[in-house]
Design a protein around this motif. Structure first.
Motif, PDB file in Angstrom:
ATOM      1  N   LEU A   1      -9.977   6.399   5.476  1.00 41.54           N
ATOM      2  CA  LEU A   1      -9.822   6.278   4.278  1.00 41.54           C
ATOM      3  C   LEU A   1      -9.073   8.234   3.668  1.00 41.54           C
TER       4      LEU A   1
ATOM      5  N   GLU B   1     -14.721   7.857  -1.700  1.00 43.13           N
ATOM      6  CA  GLU B   1     -15.164   7.314  -0.708  1.00 43.13           C
ATOM      7  C   GLU B   1     -15.481   8.352   0.592  1.00 43.13           C
TER       8      GLU B   1
ATOM      9  N   GLN C   1      -8.700   8.547  -0.457  1.00 39.66           N
ATOM     10  CA  GLN C   1     -10.159   7.491  -1.135  1.00 39.66           C
ATOM     11  C   GLN C   1     -11.375   8.313  -0.723  1.00 39.66           C
TER      12      GLN C   1
ATOM     13  N   GLY D   1      -8.977  -1.884   5.607  1.00 42.53           N
ATOM     14  CA  GLY D   1      -9.875  -0.515   6.462  1.00 42.53           C
ATOM     15  C   GLY D   1     -10.168  -1.233   7.193  1.00 42.53           C
TER      16      GLY D   1
END
Length: 608
Positions: free
Chosen positions: A285, A293, A290, A167
């Motif tokens: 994300l 998140e 994800q 990230g």
């Protein structure tokens, strides 16, 4: 899932919280450029220096009492026509001689007691004067710059890939923490070798700070604001470069300057404590699936932007439930690497072309700055001319790129850079000094514009899932161009003409390759590899709007009213409603048993 059209508006768009995060992402540009351009002061060679006189090389009966300093230097240091006192040699007299005139046979030997340096530009001591990197050790100066650029190349490649895996936030925090520690360690260097190794390591981390903040900044913007946000970051870097000479004068010694340039990096470590100043990119994300998140990040962005993101906007259809419908619950997050480029064609081509243009934009600047040094030997003249051209390049990009497009301005910058370089290459000996200076400034301006547009363009056309690695490859190519100038200095500018010819030819060839790029003006950022592969270059000449296009064979079939997005929303809402334990209504079940088909036929026959 289309982040730009469906997710971004519901989270507040480019609201006040996005603007705040973008503003805090500009400070890393200031800190990184502060450390990058300090290398110019660390490796600056004094304008005048000579060997320290060694009394042991004079006759034993020689007395210094009746000689002035200038007369003493004239006797001990050889005079070189055109340059003054010799930089690297001393006179050695016969031990029993009493005659010090020029008729006495004197031997020239290398310096034995070190060197005496004139005042440096800004600093009183630097990397060169600290370890006497002149004469036989001069090669260590360009080697230091090559090592520093090698660190940036490695950092762009590895930290860029790390930003795609861990990230943007984690990559940024890791880079800024280690760069701060290494920056303070450089202040304690006790030898040239330790200085080289620490600067290489710090270059790796500084590249990660710049790359991660640049990507996160653009991923938080909508298409109309992306250019201005990127260019304001460029102005922050130019401001750091403008402040650096004054800071160097105040610091006087290079360890103090190194500590001061590391101070902004130490302040950025505070982003660890306050996650809201540099949050994770919700676009990344979502692109890497994800889901928990993503939901947490979107709720935070929407609340801080003043937008309400309730669980249900209207029955059966919400943003969060739509994310659930697109991504299955069993789907695991997947991160990508630059090795995925092996299976692509358009993305790899765009990455290669923009790496080529950035290589030209950074490498050819040495040809123009060398002419600036020829016009004036003053250190600050070329330094501030470079700052002025960089400022004009930013203003030029801000005023033209959104109007005419990225590809057009990249093409124009490459054409002007190539023409300036070719004219200097062919007509320098026939032009006056003023025309050479003008062509050099114009070429430097547009070569800087070429480099800036290449970086910005690459960040826009690369998919989110591999944006860190791909942009890292492009920026690494730019650092190769910057290191090429040090390679020339390593050979005492022996290959300067060939260097100029090669980069001038590359600038001409880049004009053809730029035409193969797509146009990203007013378009959303691609998120998946499929989005990146669907980018196509626009036609060279737009078709006339008033032209009547009649079908030759048969008209295209009419598009149906079927919309797969609406269908997926319906399926998601139905599945969510059926999975609830308590339904808003109850299906009445008949108390009597229903007859089977055979029993029903039997009753009908009896009735007949």
């Amino acid at each position: 899932m289309d982040y730009e059209a469906k997710v971004f508006p519901h989270s507040g768009g480019y609201g006040r919280y996005n603007k705040l995060v973008v503003a805090f992402s500009w400070f890393p540009s200031f800190a990184v450029m502060f450390n990058l351009f300090s290398d110019v002061f660390y490796t600056a060679i004094p304008d005048a220096y000579h060997c320290k006189p060694d009394p042991r090389l004079l006759p034993s009966a020689f007395l210094l009492t009746n000689l002035s300093k200038s007369a003493y230097l004239k006797l001990t240091v050889p005079w070189v026509n055109g340059t003054g006192l010799s930089h690297c040699e001393l006179y050695k007299y016969p031990p029993n001689s009493s005659d010090l005139s020029e008729s006495v046979p004197r031997e020239k030997v290398s310096c034995t007691e070190g060197w005496e340096y004139a005042r440096l530009s800004g600093l009183q001591s630097n990397f060169v004067t600290e370890w006497n990197l002149v004469c036989g050790d001069y090669w260590k100066i360009p080697l230091q710059h090559i090592c520093f650029m090698t660190g940036w190349i490695l950092g762009y490649i590895f930290i860029g890939s790390l930003c795609d895996w861990l990230g943007r936030r984690r990559g940024f925090l890791l880079s800024v923490t280690l760069s701060s520690v290494l920056g303070m360690a450089v202040c304690l260097s006790n030898s040239a070798v330790v200085f080289l190794l620490l600067r290489l390591s710090q270059g790796i981390m500084l590249a990660g700070v710049f790359l991660s903040s640049y990507i996160a900044r653009l991923e938080l913007c909508d298409p109309p604001h992306r250019l201005m946000v990127a260019m304001i970051g460029g102005f922050f870097g130019i401001f750091a470069e403008l402040l650096l000479p004054g800071v160097a004068v105040l610091c006087r010694d290079w360890p103090v300057l190194q500590a001061v340039t590391t101070l902004p990096l130490l302040l950025l470590v505070s982003y660890w404590c306050c996650a809201s100043l540099f949050p994770e990119s919700p676009r990344w994300l979502l692109a890497t699936a994800q889901i928990p998140e993503v939901k947490r990040s979107l709720r935070e962005f929407s609340s801080r932007n003043g937008e309400c993101l309730p669980d249900e906007l209207f029955p059966g259809e919400t943003l969060l439930s739509e994310i659930d419908s697109v991504f299955d619950e069993e789907r695991q997050p997947r991160c990508y690497s630059i090795l995925e480029l092996r299976h692509t064609r358009i993305i790899w081509k765009n990455c290669l072309i923009l790496s080529f243009t950035l290589l030209i934009g950074t490498g050819i600047q040495y040809c123009f700055t060398r002419n600036l040094h020829a016009s004036s030997t003053n250190f600050y003249f070329s330094y501030f001319v470079r700052i002025a051209t960089g400022t004009l390049a930013c203003i030029f990009i801000c005023s033209t790129v959104n109007h005419f497009g990225r590809r057009s301005m990249l093409l124009l910058s490459a054409i002007v850079t190539g023409l300036s370089s070719l004219l200097l290459l062919a007509l320098t000996q026939y032009l006056r000094g003023g025309l050479v200076l003008v062509l050099s400034i114009v070429g430097l301006l547009f070569s800087q514009a070429l480099a800036m547009v290449s970086i910005f363009f690459a960040c826009e056309v690369m998919p989110t899932v591999v944006r860190g690695g791909c942009l890292g490859l492009v920026l690494a190519a730019g650092c190769v161009g910057m290191a090429a100038s040090s390679l020339m200095e390593l050979q005492n500018n022996g290959g300067y003409f060939l260097h100029h010819v090669i980069f001038a030819s590359f600038a001409v060839l880049s004009v053809l390759s730029i035409m193969l790029l797509p146009e990203s003006k007013r378009k959303p950022l691609p998120d998946s590899l499929k989005d990146g592969e669907n980018q196509r270059r626009p036609p060279l000449f737009s078709s006339r709007a008033d032209r009547v296009n009649l079908p030759l064979l048969s008209p295209r079939p009419q598009l149906s009213d079927y919309n797969p997005d609406n269908y997926s929303r319906l399926v998601s809402a139905t599945r969510k409603m059926l999975s609830k334990d308590s339904l808003p209504y109850r299906i009445a079940v008949p108390t009597h048993r229903l007859l089977s088909d055979s029993e029903a036929q039997g009753q009908e026959s009896l009735q007949q």
